[in-house]
Design a protein around this motif. Structure first.
Motif, mmCIF file in Angstrom:
data_model
loop_
_atom_site.group_PDB
_atom_site.id
_atom_site.type_symbol
_atom_site.label_atom_id
_atom_site.label_comp_id
_atom_site.label_asym_id
_atom_site.label_seq_id
_atom_site.Cartn_x
_atom_site.Cartn_y
_atom_site.Cartn_z
ATOM 1 N N LEU B 511 0.761 -0.988 -0.537
ATOM 2 C CA LEU B 511 -0.373 -0.273 -0.216
ATOM 3 C C LEU B 511 0.930 1.508 -0.032
ATOM 4 C CD1 LEU B 511 -2.989 -0.614 2.541
ATOM 5 C CD2 LEU B 511 -3.013 -0.414 0.211
ATOM 6 N N VAL B 512 2.175 1.190 0.580
ATOM 7 C CA VAL B 512 2.693 2.523 0.908
ATOM 8 C C VAL B 512 3.365 3.083 -0.683
ATOM 9 C CG1 VAL B 512 5.266 3.190 2.006
ATOM 10 C CG2 VAL B 512 3.325 1.714 3.258
ATOM 11 N N PHE B 513 3.809 1.411 -0.841
ATOM 12 C CA PHE B 513 4.631 1.362 -2.213
ATOM 13 C C PHE B 513 3.667 2.114 -3.537
ATOM 14 C CE2 PHE B 513 4.927 -0.426 -6.923
ATOM 15 C CZ PHE B 513 6.423 0.452 -6.705
ATOM 16 N N THR B 514 2.005 1.812 -3.119
ATOM 17 C CA THR B 514 1.795 1.982 -4.690
ATOM 18 C C THR B 514 1.053 3.134 -4.371
ATOM 19 O OG1 THR B 514 0.921 -0.377 -3.897
ATOM 20 C CG2 THR B 514 -0.850 1.403 -5.353
ATOM 21 N N TYR B 515 0.958 4.288 -3.014
ATOM 22 C CA TYR B 515 0.816 5.281 -2.585
ATOM 23 C C TYR B 515 1.251 6.166 -3.015
ATOM 24 C CZ TYR B 515 0.896 9.586 0.112
ATOM 25 O OH TYR B 515 0.856 11.014 -0.158
ATOM 26 N N ASP B 516 2.467 5.819 -3.397
ATOM 27 C CA ASP B 516 3.790 6.311 -3.856
ATOM 28 C C ASP B 516 3.981 6.431 -5.237
ATOM 29 O OD1 ASP B 516 6.331 7.843 -3.824
ATOM 30 O OD2 ASP B 516 7.653 6.576 -3.330
ATOM 31 N N LEU B 517 3.429 5.982 -5.746
ATOM 32 C CA LEU B 517 3.635 5.334 -7.435
ATOM 33 C C LEU B 517 2.782 6.049 -7.855
ATOM 34 C CD1 LEU B 517 4.818 3.365 -9.543
ATOM 35 C CD2 LEU B 517 2.673 2.034 -9.165
ATOM 36 N N LEU B 518 1.447 6.327 -7.315
ATOM 37 C CA LEU B 518 0.278 6.946 -8.230
ATOM 38 C C LEU B 518 0.148 8.161 -7.596
ATOM 39 C CD1 LEU B 518 -2.067 3.537 -7.925
ATOM 40 C CD2 LEU B 518 -0.509 4.532 -9.886
ATOM 41 N N ARG B 519 0.891 8.635 -6.294
ATOM 42 C CA ARG B 519 0.079 9.995 -5.868
ATOM 43 C C ARG B 519 0.132 10.849 -6.648
ATOM 44 N NH1 ARG B 519 5.278 12.305 -3.449
ATOM 45 N NH2 ARG B 519 6.568 11.624 -3.723
ATOM 46 N N PRO B 520 -0.533 12.401 -7.001
ATOM 47 C CA PRO B 520 0.154 13.121 -7.295
ATOM 48 C C PRO B 520 1.040 14.391 -7.626
ATOM 49 C CG PRO B 520 -2.514 13.606 -6.837
ATOM 50 C CD PRO B 520 -2.175 12.716 -5.949
ATOM 51 N N LYS B 521 2.286 13.926 -8.732
ATOM 52 C CA LYS B 521 3.640 15.151 -7.893
ATOM 53 C C LYS B 521 3.616 15.937 -9.019
ATOM 54 C CE LYS B 521 5.630 9.967 -7.380
ATOM 55 N NZ LYS B 521 4.260 9.116 -7.544
ATOM 56 N N GLY B 522 2.173 16.716 -9.262
ATOM 57 C CA GLY B 522 2.360 17.563 -10.173
ATOM 58 C C GLY B 522 3.075 19.067 -9.851
ATOM 59 N N LYS B 523 3.363 19.375 -8.703
ATOM 60 C CA LYS B 523 3.579 20.770 -8.181
ATOM 61 C C LYS B 523 5.876 20.529 -7.816
ATOM 62 C CE LYS B 523 -0.013 22.659 -5.858
ATOM 63 N NZ LYS B 523 -0.683 22.707 -4.262
ATOM 64 N N GLN B 524 5.950 18.732 -8.201
ATOM 65 C CA GLN B 524 6.868 18.154 -7.894
ATOM 66 C C GLN B 524 7.530 18.853 -8.962
ATOM 67 O OE1 GLN B 524 8.936 14.249 -8.888
ATOM 68 N NE2 GLN B 524 7.916 13.992 -6.524
#
Lengths: 135, 859
Positions: B511-524
């Motif tokens: 779950l941690v991995f999936t969250y990190d994979l899919l979380r929006p990174k628009g501002k990064q």
């Protein structure tokens, strides 16, 4: 010209046969040896498992085939060793963009695969040596 | 002089300027030209917008969909595992019923293998391979897209069945008679749904092999190819020899389920063991098909982390090729307890021990590279380290299990479950996650969180051991696999409880991995272009993303061009290398020779299309309707699928170009059209037919298997196939083949009319041959439901005539091509490919007729 194009298929294979296919030869011999051993044992054990003479003959026959396979693998190994030509320049990495390096690399890889195949053939021959009956 | 001669000469005059000199590469290109050509290239490769996005076929889109879909199926299969662990946490639990539990473990295994592990390899390869090779795209982009849509439809169909409680429930290996006699549609869903996906896998394998052999950048000789390419080549080859036996097995199995042909029914001469052989001839290489591409990721990560070239490149090639071969000699180690002769078991024990040598060598090469390099530990390397630790433990239990006497003790216990999860987590899951972390900046131009990555790693790593280490003991204490519950008196309770706790820790890690994979990174902010200072070509990618793959296709002289070739990225960006422009607005990539990667052709590749989706939907129909015995819609779907594929081929493959040659840049003038072995399509057909022949060989193996294993395989007094019909049929096919070869030669000489007439003759004889072949069996009085002997004869006949019927469609396609000007003396790619197909078919016909016509009379 048309004739030239017709031979394209043949020529392409000839070029490949000289080269990339080489690295598959030793392993293919291992594979054929394996299939022959497995097939012969399955067949003999299914049809004549109660006849020790047939089993002995099979073991002798497979023993001979194993020796032949080892000879064939050794021959491929020797040819690859010649192609690698290690003692000429002690080149081990073959990482330059030169035809020679490509040529020697394929020899090197093929030589290593011959060694593996040689060991593989010996492994697969061991049951013939040790097991005297089907069960 | 014919056009083709001109082609050849202009290309040979082009070769005079190859390889490019340093001086040529130094030449500046002015800014305006750079921008103008970049705009044209961008337009040619533009990804469709809005709802049309889904018609994209570019590897970067298809690869992302493919990998996310495979990941989704993995999560589904993971949920099934968790539910099973809940059921097993305490003895005599009734959380799941026995039948649900059966469905869950069947689907867990099937989905992990067919919907995750293999497709994931294809997905990652489709994504990464073109970039590693500096290529624009895969050679057949629409084929990738078609494969993806087939996978999606088949995957949803198979996975969805569990929601309706009708999923297959006989184990992922579908052993008969349990699976043949199973009620409901579960077994059919497995057989047809997964066969459909296997076809997609073979399509991907063909594409990847052709990609590695023919789409390398100029100068990237076979000794300079990234190791990932070597692994892909080996795995592609393995798929071609491993999947077809399963397809042949599925074919027989479904004939038994649907029409009661008794291939696996001992009462009528059949033998369930044949299925086990065919399944495991696929099943064991499959394990290495899953393992090798993942370890290939390690072969990319390790040199980067060590900041030096890999140690023992040749040894790793040995490892990949050697493992590929030896893995085919292991299948019976899944069948040690089936009562085969000990001497046979001995061969498989021996081969199973031998395969450890090449498998181990690559791991030593990685360790050696790390030892001599200046290691900068990063997140991908952390996962690779975890993978090596887990895989080594799994390998050691593998060495134990390969010994028949040990296997007899622990067969079908949790010890085996522990072993296989150690090898698959260590050999596949961890390296894959490492790969996702490693390539993430390349895929998305953003980065994943190091902190979350570390948390996920420790959860996964510890959770994994908590879950699976105790299973060794549970197994040794005698707990069998696939039981839905157990009594509390056997001392297994606490071990199962620990495993369940571990499984949930693994789940949290995911779950941690999936969250990190899919979380929006628009501002990064965007990632640096080459964040790890790696040496291989994919890190020349454009930031922000561009759909063209590579601004210009470079000339390569090193295994690690970004380390060794000064200014390479700068020159690629400036369009200083090949194909920097797309003046005709077409998508193009370079085709090079197999060994030395000399450029020989500018190949036009296909662009966005809906037809691939239509073709996939109808192909799906042809596979899915028979599950419910709805044959009319299945036939209609099949016909529509063929129509779609024909339309797709006719409109977009091997189009006749508006000019013979074009300037590929750096003074190189290359032909646009190629036929025969010079073209990628010919290689595609050749490789596909190799796989097809393997499936046919498996059917023939079936015939010999019955003959060996069964006392009265040809029951006395049986009818025989009608010799007269059969001989006439074979002769007709011989005429087909000869006239076809003649037509190809005449067409090349310019006698197009005669060639077309010969093709017509060819087609007529195909019809005659097919009819005679059918009649020889149909009129013989052989009743396929009565005994396995007539059944296998019928099966071989059906297989053969289906192939000749496909050959007939191909001949029709060529006749149409000759009539409407698509097939000319210079543009004969289709005819070359069809001839190649018929080379294989004539062999099939001859072998089939000898086996069904002659052998039973001799035996």
């Amino acid at each position: 010209m048309a004739k030239n194009r017709e031979n394209e298929e043949v020529r392409t294979f000839a070029e490949e046969a000289d080269s990339l296919w080489l690295i598959t030869f030793a392993c293919s011999i291992w594979a054929i040896h394996f299939v022959v051993c497995y097939g012969a044992a399955a067949f003999v054990c299914a049809k004549w498992s109660s006849n020790p003479a047939v089993i002995t003959n099979m073991r002798v026959g497979l023993g001979i085939i194993s020796v032949l396979a080892l000879c064939a693998v050794s021959y491929i190994g020797w040819r690859s060793w010649v192609q690698w030509d290690f003692l000429d320049d002690y080149d081990y990495e073959h990482d330059l963009a030169k035809e020679e390096h490509r040529h020697e690399f394929l020899g090197h890889a093929s030589f290593l695969l011959s060694v593996i195949s040689f060991i593989g053939v010996i492994y697969v021959s061991l049951p013939i040596l040790f097991l005297e009956t089907c069960q | 002089m014919t056009q083709s001669t001109q082609n050849r000469e202009s290309s040979s005059s082009g070769v005079a300027t190859y390889p490019p000199t340093e001086q040529m590469l130094e030449e500046k290109i002015d800014k305006r030209t750079q921008e103008k050509t970049a705009d044209r290239l961008r337009k040619a490769w533009e990804t469709p917008k809005g709802w049309r996005y889904w018609s994209a076929v570019n590897n970067s889109e298809v690869g992302v969909w493919y990998s996310l879909t495979a990941f989704f199926f993995m999560m589904c299969a993971g949920v099934l595992a968790l539910l099973m662990r809940v059921q097993l946490a305490v003895p005599e639990n009734d959380f799941l019923s026995a039948d649900t539990f059966n469905q869950f473990f069947t689907m867990h295994g099937s989905a992990m293998m067919f919907l995750f592990a293999v497709p994931m390899f294809e997905a990652i390869s489709i994504l990464v391979l073109p970039a590693l090779l500096g290529a624009r795209d895969m050679p057949f982009p629409r084929l990738s897209a078609y494969g993806y849509w087939c996978f999606l439809i088949g995957g949803i169909f198979v996975m969805g069945s569990i929601l309706f409680g009708v999923a297959p429930n006989s184990g992922w290996f579908m052993y008969p008679p349990l699976a043949t006699k199973a009620e409901g549609v579960g077994s059919d869903i497995w057989l047809l749904g997964l066969s459909f996906i296997e076809v997609a896998s073979i399509a991907a394998a063909v594409e990847l092999i052709v990609g590695v052999l023919k789409c390398r950048p100029p100068g990237m000789r076979i000794n300079l190819m990234p190791l990932y390419g070597w692994y892909v080549l080996v795995v592609g080859g393995m798929i071609l020899f491993a999947f077809p036996p399963l397809i042949a097995g599925d074919f027989l199995f479904e004939l038994e389920r649907s029409f009661d042909w008794p291939f696996f029914d001992p009462e009528r001469g059949g033998d369930p063991m044949l299925w086990q052989h065919l399944f495991w001839i696929f099943g064991h290489p499959e394990v290495y098909i899953v393992f090798l591409p993942s370890i290939a990721i390690a072969a990319m990560v390790v040199p980067t982390v060590a900041q030096r070239p890999i140690v023992g490149y040749s040894w790793i090639v040995l490892s990949a090729v050697g493992t590929g071969f030896l893995s085919f000699g292991l299948w019976v180690h899944h069948m040690f307890t089936t009562g085969l002769p000990s001497i046979s078991l001995g061969f498989f024990t021996a081969a199973s021990e031998a395969v450890v040598i090449p498998t181990g060598i690559q791991l030593f090469a990685f360790v050696a590279t790390l030892m001599v390099g200046r290691v900068k530990l990063n997140l991908p390397m952390l996962y690779i380290a975890g993978a090596l630790a887990i895989f080594t433990a799994g390998g050691l239990t593998g060495v134990m299990l390969a010994l028949a006497p040990f296997d007899w003790q622990v067969h079908d216990t949790y010890f085996v479950v522990a072993h296989l999860h150690y090898t698959l987590f260590g050999g596949m899951v961890f390296p894959l996650i490492a790969g996702i972390y490693y390539f993430y900046p390349f895929f998305t131009k953003k980065q994943m969180s190091v902190r979350l990555g570390k948390i996920a790693f420790w959860l996964l790593f510890t959770g994994f051991h908590i879950a699976f280490l105790p299973m060794h003991l549970t197994g040794l204490m005698g707990m069998p696999r696939r039981v839905y519950t157990y009594p509390s008196t056997l001392g297994w309770d606490w071990l199962n409880m620990i495993s369940t706790v571990g499984a949930f820790i693994v789940a949290v890690g995911f779950l941690v991995f999936t969250y990190d994979l899919l979380r929006p990174k628009g501002k990064q902010p965007y990632t640096p272009r080459n964040p790890y200072n790696a040496g291989t070509l994919e890190w020349s990618h454009n930031i922000p993303d561009e759909a063209w793959g590579s601004r210009s296709i470079p000339y390569i002289t090193s295994r690690y061009p970004l380390w060794d070739q000064e200014k390479i990225v700068e020159r690629m960006d400036a369009g200083r290398y090949y194909l920097a422009d797309a003046p005709e607005g077409k998508r193009e990539t370079l085709i090079t020779t197999v060994l030395d990667a000399k450029p020989i052709q500018v190949m036009r590749v296909t662009g966005p299309a809906w037809i691939t989706i239509c073709a996939a939907i109808f192909t799906g129909g042809a596979f899915i309707f028979p599950t419910f015995h709805w044959y009319p819609p299945a036939i209609v779907s099949g016909i529509l699928a063929i129509a779609c594929v024909l339309y797709w081929l006719w409109t977009s493959t091997a189009p006749i170009p508006e000019q013979k040659t074009k300037d590929a840049g750096l003074g190189l003038n290359l032909p646009i059209y190629a036929s025969g072995p010079a073209s990628a399509g010919w290689w595609g057909v050749w490789i596909t037919m190799l796989g097809d022949s393997t499936a046919f060989a498996s059917l023939i193996f079936g015939f010999f298997f019955y003959w060996t294993a069964k006392e009265n395989f040809v029951p006395s007094g049986s009818d025989f196939v009608l010799a007269s019909y059969l001989v006439l049929g074979v002769l007709s096919f011989a005429v087909t083949w000869a006239t076809l070869v003649g037509a190809r030669a005449l067409n090349r000489r310019g006698s197009t009319k005669t060639a077309r007439n010969l093709l017509l003759v060819s087609a007529l004889f195909t019809i005659a041959g097919t009819a005679l072949f059918c009649l020889s069996v149909v009129n013989s009085g052989l009743e396929p439901t009565s005994h396995v002997y007539p059944a296998i004869i019928w099966a071989i006949m059906v297989w053969t005539v289906v192939h000749t019927a496909v050959g007939l469609i191909m001949l029709g396609y060529c006749i149409a091509g000759a009539t409407f000007g698509k097939l000319t003396p210079e543009h004969d790619a289709d005819l070359c490919n069809v001839t190649l197909y018929w080379h294989f078919i004539i062999i099939t016909v001859v072998v089939a007729s000898l086996v069904i016509g002659l052998l039973p009379r001799l035996l």
